[in-house]
Write a protein that holds these residues in place. Structure first.
Motif, PDB file in Angstrom:
ATOM      1  N   UNK A  61      -1.841  -5.278 -12.344  1.00  0.00           N
ATOM      2  CA  UNK A  61      -3.022  -5.618 -12.765  1.00  0.00           C
ATOM      3  C   UNK A  61      -4.020  -4.763 -11.535  1.00  0.00           C
ATOM      4  N   UNK A  62      -4.159  -5.167 -10.656  1.00  0.00           N
ATOM      5  CA  UNK A  62      -4.543  -5.834  -9.683  1.00  0.00           C
ATOM      6  C   UNK A  62      -4.846  -5.097  -8.280  1.00  0.00           C
ATOM      7  N   UNK A  63      -5.809  -4.072  -7.962  1.00  0.00           N
ATOM      8  CA  UNK A  63      -5.507  -3.232  -6.869  1.00  0.00           C
ATOM      9  C   UNK A  63      -5.311  -3.416  -5.552  1.00  0.00           C
ATOM     10  N   UNK A  64      -5.775  -4.598  -5.292  1.00  0.00           N
ATOM     11  CA  UNK A  64      -5.628  -5.017  -3.737  1.00  0.00           C
ATOM     12  C   UNK A  64      -4.406  -5.736  -3.520  1.00  0.00           C
ATOM     13  N   UNK A  65      -3.797  -6.121  -5.021  1.00  0.00           N
ATOM     14  CA  UNK A  65      -2.548  -7.211  -5.122  1.00  0.00           C
ATOM     15  C   UNK A  65      -1.914  -6.522  -4.814  1.00  0.00           C
ATOM     16  N   UNK A  66      -1.652  -5.652  -4.922  1.00  0.00           N
ATOM     17  CA  UNK A  66      -0.553  -4.349  -5.046  1.00  0.00           C
ATOM     18  C   UNK A  66      -0.342  -3.806  -3.638  1.00  0.00           C
ATOM     19  N   UNK A  67      -1.512  -3.591  -2.890  1.00  0.00           N
ATOM     20  CA  UNK A  67      -1.631  -2.870  -1.849  1.00  0.00           C
ATOM     21  C   UNK A  67      -0.881  -3.977  -0.938  1.00  0.00           C
ATOM     22  N   UNK A  68      -1.317  -5.307  -0.950  1.00  0.00           N
ATOM     23  CA  UNK A  68      -1.201  -5.663   0.073  1.00  0.00           C
ATOM     24  C   UNK A  68       0.248  -6.064  -0.015  1.00  0.00           C
ATOM     25  N   UNK A  69       0.922  -6.212  -1.457  1.00  0.00           N
ATOM     26  CA  UNK A  69       2.170  -6.494  -1.670  1.00  0.00           C
ATOM     27  C   UNK A  69       3.314  -4.901  -1.287  1.00  0.00           C
ATOM     28  N   UNK A  70       2.708  -3.894  -1.288  1.00  0.00           N
ATOM     29  CA  UNK A  70       3.545  -2.451  -0.820  1.00  0.00           C
ATOM     30  C   UNK A  70       2.879  -2.042   0.671  1.00  0.00           C
ATOM     31  N   UNK A  71       2.176  -2.649   1.646  1.00  0.00           N
ATOM     32  CA  UNK A  71       1.981  -2.923   2.796  1.00  0.00           C
ATOM     33  C   UNK A  71       3.041  -4.296   3.282  1.00  0.00           C
ATOM     34  N   UNK A  72       3.318  -4.909   2.728  1.00  0.00           N
ATOM     35  CA  UNK A  72       4.908  -6.172   3.018  1.00  0.00           C
ATOM     36  C   UNK A  72       5.412  -5.071   2.932  1.00  0.00           C
ATOM     37  N   UNK A  73       6.355  -4.176   2.564  1.00  0.00           N
ATOM     38  CA  UNK A  73       7.230  -3.848   1.893  1.00  0.00           C
ATOM     39  C   UNK A  73       7.394  -2.952   2.946  1.00  0.00           C
ATOM     40  N   UNK A  89       9.119 -10.778  -0.433  1.00  0.00           N
ATOM     41  CA  UNK A  89       7.769 -10.552   0.832  1.00  0.00           C
ATOM     42  C   UNK A  89       6.952  -9.622   0.305  1.00  0.00           C
ATOM     43  N   UNK A  90       7.284  -8.877  -0.248  1.00  0.00           N
ATOM     44  CA  UNK A  90       6.219  -8.178  -1.841  1.00  0.00           C
ATOM     45  C   UNK A  90       5.766  -8.810  -2.410  1.00  0.00           C
ATOM     46  N   UNK A  91       6.125  -9.616  -3.245  1.00  0.00           N
ATOM     47  CA  UNK A  91       5.380 -10.124  -4.226  1.00  0.00           C
ATOM     48  C   UNK A  91       5.344 -11.551  -3.509  1.00  0.00           C
ATOM     49  N   UNK A  92       5.388 -12.452  -3.047  1.00  0.00           N
ATOM     50  CA  UNK A  92       4.730 -13.124  -2.776  1.00  0.00           C
ATOM     51  C   UNK A  92       3.199 -12.611  -1.718  1.00  0.00           C
ATOM     52  N   UNK A  93       3.233 -11.559  -0.902  1.00  0.00           N
ATOM     53  CA  UNK A  93       2.044 -11.265  -0.398  1.00  0.00           C
ATOM     54  C   UNK A  93       0.960 -10.872  -2.297  1.00  0.00           C
ATOM     55  N   UNK A  94       1.687 -10.463  -2.754  1.00  0.00           N
ATOM     56  CA  UNK A  94       0.981  -9.736  -4.129  1.00  0.00           C
ATOM     57  C   UNK A  94       0.518 -11.480  -4.686  1.00  0.00           C
ATOM     58  N   UNK A  95       1.404 -12.203  -4.490  1.00  0.00           N
ATOM     59  CA  UNK A  95       0.670 -13.474  -6.083  1.00  0.00           C
ATOM     60  C   UNK A  95      -0.588 -14.165  -4.854  1.00  0.00           C
ATOM     61  N   UNK A  96      -0.598 -13.719  -3.647  1.00  0.00           N
ATOM     62  CA  UNK A  96      -1.381 -14.847  -2.764  1.00  0.00           C
ATOM     63  C   UNK A  96      -2.079 -14.088  -2.459  1.00  0.00           C
TER      64      UNK A  96
END
Lengths: 103, 246
Positions: A61-73, A89-96
């Motif tokens: 539901x939020x492009x920047x949080x998804x990009x962060x999650x994908x990058x960490x994954x 790790x991906x969930x944490x990055x997305x959440x933060x």
């Protein structure tokens, strides 16, 4: 749950079962075609990729949080971490990143 | 079938299946979250897991249900995504003992996943029904239980956490696809072609009439066909090097 949902469930379960069952029960010799072997070796990766990209970018539901999650994954996966470590790790990055005010 | 009876018993299989079951627990947790996030009821997500036991097919399935796709689209998508189980089934028939009669095979085939196949094929002696049922037990419990937990978590957790967990199953897919891509250029180019096609189908206006399920089929079949022609696998290679992916 509607009738339509039951039809979907039936179609899904039945197709998946028949694909597994028919060759396993009937086939008695070995596959020799190199093309067929290669096709079946590549298809899981192609399927998983096509399902992930670009769908993952709208999964939170939020492009920047998804990009962060994908990058960490991607980083964790390239470091050969286990599935569960990559996932957490991906969930944490997305959440933060979802909480950061400037995104 | 003239092979002698397998030396492996039910409890051998049960033990071999424990790590697979633990792996499935986390993947199906992600599936439960994704399914509830796409508007399915928890019970419905659990029923899907208990009747299918396959990650990629189930995720594609809920995408199709959420976008109200046709039944034909559902059948074709499951067919293409799960076709690899046919090949694994054919391969495993070569390694069965004489007790694997047709009724047993009808039941055993339900448990054909990437990991169960990999483990059953790795045994030095032929495999019988009791070992195979043992091998199926923990993965099946893990897969069902993980979905229950994920679907429930998807309903009770706060919104921000649910959204963050929505990325979980895709992160796992990334973790499955990336490591072999760095080792094998055939896999790498399959992935790159699939990314390019998938983005084209999503973002190019006149291609957007193609529904989500068909888009997955199209990308996967084209990418795998091109690479099977350009870069066929070596004769000795196993059909699938994936891990922790039913």
């Amino acid at each position: 749950m509607t009738i339509q949902h039951l039809f979907y469930l039936l179609a899904m379960a039945l197709t998946t079962y028949l694909v597994r069952m028919i060759p396993f029960t009937l086939f008695r010799k070995k596959l020799t075609s190199r093309f067929a072997k290669s096709f079946f070796a590549y298809i899981p990766y192609a399927v998983l990729t096509a399902m992930t990209i670009p769908e993952v970018f709208s999964a939170t539901g939020n492009l920047s949080s998804a990009i962060a999650g994908v990058a960490v994954a991607v980083i964790l996966a390239l470091c050969k971490q286990s599935l569960i470590v990559v996932a957490i790790g991906a969930c944490l990055a997305t959440y933060l990143v979802g909480f950061l005010p400037f995104f | 079938m003239t092979r002698t009876a397998s030396p492996y018993r039910y409890h051998h299989g049960l033990k071999d299946g424990i790590p697979i079951g633990l792996g499935y627990l986390s993947v199906s947790f992600g599936f439960g979250i994704t399914a509830v996030g796409k508007g399915m009821e928890a019970l419905y997500a659990i029923l899907i897991s208990m009747t299918n036991m396959t990650s990629a097919g189930q995720v594609a399935g809920v995408v199709i249900i959420a976008s109200a796709g046709s039944i034909l689209e559902m059948v074709l998508t499951q067919l293409v995504i799960n076709l690899r189980y046919s090949l694994m089934g054919i391969s495993l028939t070569q390694r069965l003992d004489s007790r694997c009669t047709t009724p047993h095979r009808l039941l055993m085939s339900f448990g054909m996943t990437d990991e169960i196949f990999a483990l059953a094929s790795s045994k030095p002696y032929p495999v019988g029904p009791s070992y195979f049922y043992g091998l199926m037990t923990c993965p099946y419990i893990g897969w069902s239980l993980g979905t229950v937990l994920g679907a429930c978590a998807g309903q009770i957790l706060p919104q921000e956490m649910q959204l963050a967990l929505g990325i979980m199953i895709y992160a796992m897919f990334i973790a499955i696809v990336l490591p072999p891509s760095t080792r094998d250029k055939g896999v790498l180019f399959t992935v790159l072609i699939a990314v390019a096609l998938s983005c084209c189908l999503r973002y190019i206006k006149f291609l957007q009439f193609i529904s989500d399920g068909f888009a997955i089929i199209l990308c996967a079949v084209v990418a795998a066909t091109v690479m099977a022609l350009l870069c066929p696998v070596k004769e000795t290679e196993a059909p699938d090097g994936g891990e922790e992916k039913p």
